[in-house]
Design a protein around this motif. Structure first.
Motif, mmCIF file in Angstrom:
data_model
loop_
_atom_site.group_PDB
_atom_site.id
_atom_site.type_symbol
_atom_site.label_atom_id
_atom_site.label_comp_id
_atom_site.label_asym_id
_atom_site.label_seq_id
_atom_site.Cartn_x
_atom_site.Cartn_y
_atom_site.Cartn_z
ATOM 1 N N GLN A 16 -76.946 152.188 47.669
ATOM 2 C CA GLN A 16 -76.775 150.653 47.082
ATOM 3 C C GLN A 16 -76.098 150.016 48.153
ATOM 4 O OE1 GLN A 16 -74.506 150.146 43.597
ATOM 5 N NE2 GLN A 16 -75.550 148.042 43.139
ATOM 6 N N LEU A 17 -76.779 148.735 48.579
ATOM 7 C CA LEU A 17 -76.130 147.691 49.756
ATOM 8 C C LEU A 17 -76.033 146.318 48.724
ATOM 9 C CD1 LEU A 17 -75.533 147.571 52.583
ATOM 10 C CD2 LEU A 17 -77.731 146.595 53.104
ATOM 11 N N ILE A 18 -74.610 146.246 48.558
ATOM 12 C CA ILE A 18 -74.375 144.933 47.780
ATOM 13 C C ILE A 18 -73.888 143.797 48.769
ATOM 14 C CG2 ILE A 18 -72.640 143.958 46.247
ATOM 15 C CD1 ILE A 18 -72.327 146.787 44.907
ATOM 16 N N ASN A 19 -74.527 142.957 48.661
ATOM 17 C CA ASN A 19 -74.572 141.387 49.451
ATOM 18 C C ASN A 19 -73.535 140.428 48.635
ATOM 19 O OD1 ASN A 19 -74.564 139.009 50.860
ATOM 20 N ND2 ASN A 19 -77.000 139.147 51.027
ATOM 21 N N TYR A 20 -72.533 140.249 48.992
ATOM 22 C CA TYR A 20 -71.380 139.499 48.452
ATOM 23 C C TYR A 20 -71.831 138.118 49.066
ATOM 24 C CZ TYR A 20 -69.341 143.405 45.888
ATOM 25 O OH TYR A 20 -68.951 144.454 45.365
ATOM 26 N N ARG A 21 -72.059 138.174 50.095
ATOM 27 C CA ARG A 21 -72.027 136.748 50.952
ATOM 28 C C ARG A 21 -73.009 137.041 52.299
ATOM 29 N NH1 ARG A 21 -66.983 133.188 51.441
ATOM 30 N NH2 ARG A 21 -66.538 134.635 53.524
ATOM 31 N N SER A 22 -73.550 136.270 52.629
ATOM 32 C CA SER A 22 -74.441 136.288 53.831
ATOM 33 C C SER A 22 -74.861 134.835 53.999
ATOM 34 C CB SER A 22 -75.622 137.108 53.474
ATOM 35 O OG SER A 22 -76.574 137.146 54.971
ATOM 36 N N GLN A 23 -74.377 134.127 55.090
ATOM 37 C CA GLN A 23 -74.575 132.890 55.639
ATOM 38 C C GLN A 23 -75.138 132.938 57.075
ATOM 39 O OE1 GLN A 23 -74.189 130.400 53.437
ATOM 40 N NE2 GLN A 23 -73.449 131.193 51.942
ATOM 41 N N LYS A 24 -76.271 132.304 57.188
ATOM 42 C CA LYS A 24 -76.788 132.349 58.515
ATOM 43 C C LYS A 24 -75.747 131.638 59.576
ATOM 44 C CE LYS A 24 -81.638 131.608 56.942
ATOM 45 N NZ LYS A 24 -82.931 130.617 57.217
ATOM 46 N N GLU A 25 -74.866 131.041 59.381
ATOM 47 C CA GLU A 25 -73.891 130.509 60.510
ATOM 48 C C GLU A 25 -72.823 131.342 60.482
ATOM 49 O OE1 GLU A 25 -72.987 128.375 56.377
ATOM 50 O OE2 GLU A 25 -74.582 129.310 57.487
ATOM 51 N N TYR A 26 -72.658 132.303 59.654
ATOM 52 C CA TYR A 26 -71.474 133.305 59.885
ATOM 53 C C TYR A 26 -71.739 134.355 61.019
ATOM 54 C CZ TYR A 26 -69.349 131.152 56.012
ATOM 55 O OH TYR A 26 -68.538 130.496 54.994
ATOM 56 N N ASN A 27 -70.734 134.589 61.867
ATOM 57 C CA ASN A 27 -71.154 135.550 62.899
ATOM 58 C C ASN A 27 -70.150 136.922 62.689
ATOM 59 O OD1 ASN A 27 -72.480 133.589 64.502
ATOM 60 N ND2 ASN A 27 -70.946 132.675 65.008
ATOM 61 N N VAL B 283 -69.818 139.384 53.788
ATOM 62 C CA VAL B 283 -69.266 140.650 53.015
ATOM 63 C C VAL B 283 -70.349 141.279 52.486
ATOM 64 C CG1 VAL B 283 -67.475 141.331 51.283
ATOM 65 C CG2 VAL B 283 -67.226 139.162 52.595
ATOM 66 N N PHE B 284 -70.239 142.659 52.538
ATOM 67 C CA PHE B 284 -71.152 143.515 52.050
ATOM 68 C C PHE B 284 -70.322 144.909 51.963
ATOM 69 C CE2 PHE B 284 -74.182 140.876 54.196
ATOM 70 C CZ PHE B 284 -75.540 141.104 53.607
ATOM 71 N N SER B 285 -71.023 145.578 50.607
ATOM 72 C CA SER B 285 -70.582 146.847 50.418
ATOM 73 C C SER B 285 -71.731 147.841 50.537
ATOM 74 C CB SER B 285 -69.891 146.777 48.967
ATOM 75 O OG SER B 285 -69.368 148.133 48.644
#
Length: 239
Positions: free
Chosen positions: A41-52, A87-89
């Motif tokens: 399992q790959l949990i996407n807690y936050r994914s923003q295009k502008e984040y590096n 943030v991912f788990s």
């Protein structure tokens, strides 16, 4: 406040508040282990295009991506100091049953294969990030260490933080007697080829100077992972 201090504080606070739930969580993890729930399992807690930058949580033996770290990912998302960090788990196959053969019990990948999976994610799915922070528990910390060692120069330089919680970096003495149980238990033994090579490669590559922010936290009441294995196996000097 340093990123590593914030994450450490959040995890320790959660551990204190939910100590009474340990028995229930162990039973729940046992059930999920038996059914193969959450494997990969790959949990996407936050994914923003502008984040590096990205924080990656990696669970340990018989854990899972959803529950091992409690509410820590949510706490990170609510903290403005983590603006700019996705943030991912990451889940991986790990259970407490013996590797007898597919169809009877699931066969666990060894820790090296888990580290290769993490490396593949870093190079492809997360290859566009400038900085990577790993937060790992137990056996997950061993897989992450192997991953970092095997990264190429440019990818290795992206590692900004490594936080280990209850990771037996020098292996487990007790695991030796159960080394035939499954492949992951075999790797966890302090006498295993995996642990011996991991420590030799780590000392050779970093030569007592770790080029990223690093913390390792041991459980003072952990009867399985010794404080020595958690704290004294890795050099603690940072550039």
């Amino acid at each position: 406040m340093p990123l590593s201090t914030i994450i450490t504080g959040a995890l320790l606070d959660i551990a204190k508040k939910h100590a009474f739930e340990v028995g229930e969580k162990v039973a729940h993890s046992f059930k999920d282990s038996a059914t193969g729930k959450h494997i990969g399992q790959l949990i996407n807690y936050r994914s923003q295009k502008e984040y590096n930058n990205i924080v990656l949580f990696v669970h340990g033996f018989s854990g899972d991506a959803a529950e091992t770290f409690g509410r820590t990912p949510e706490i990170i998302l609510s903290n403005p100091e983590f603006d700019g960090w996705d943030v991912f788990s990451i889940g991986h196959s790990s259970d407490i049953f013996p590797s007898i053969g597919k169809g009877l019990w699931s066969v666990n990948p060894d820790i090296t294969k888990i580290s290769f999976y993490l490396k593949t994610l870093l190079q492809h799915q997360f290859g566009h990030y400038d900085r990577v922070a790993f937060v790992a528990h137990s056996m997950g910390g061993l897989a992450v260490q192997r991953t970092i060692l095997d990264l190429s120069g440019p990818d290795k330089h992206k590692i900004s933080h490594l936080l280990l919680f209850g990771t037996p970096s020098n292996g487990l003495d007790k695991a030796y007697w159960f080394r035939f149980w499954n492949t992951q238990v075999k790797d966890l033994s302090s006498k295993s080829d995996f642990i011996i090579k991991l420590r030799n490669d780590w000392n050779t590559q970093f030569n007592n100077k770790i080029p990223f922010a690093f913390k390792t936290i041991a459980g003072s009441k952990d009867d399985f992972v010794s404080v020595t294995s958690s704290l004294q196996a890795i050099c603690l000097f940072n550039d």
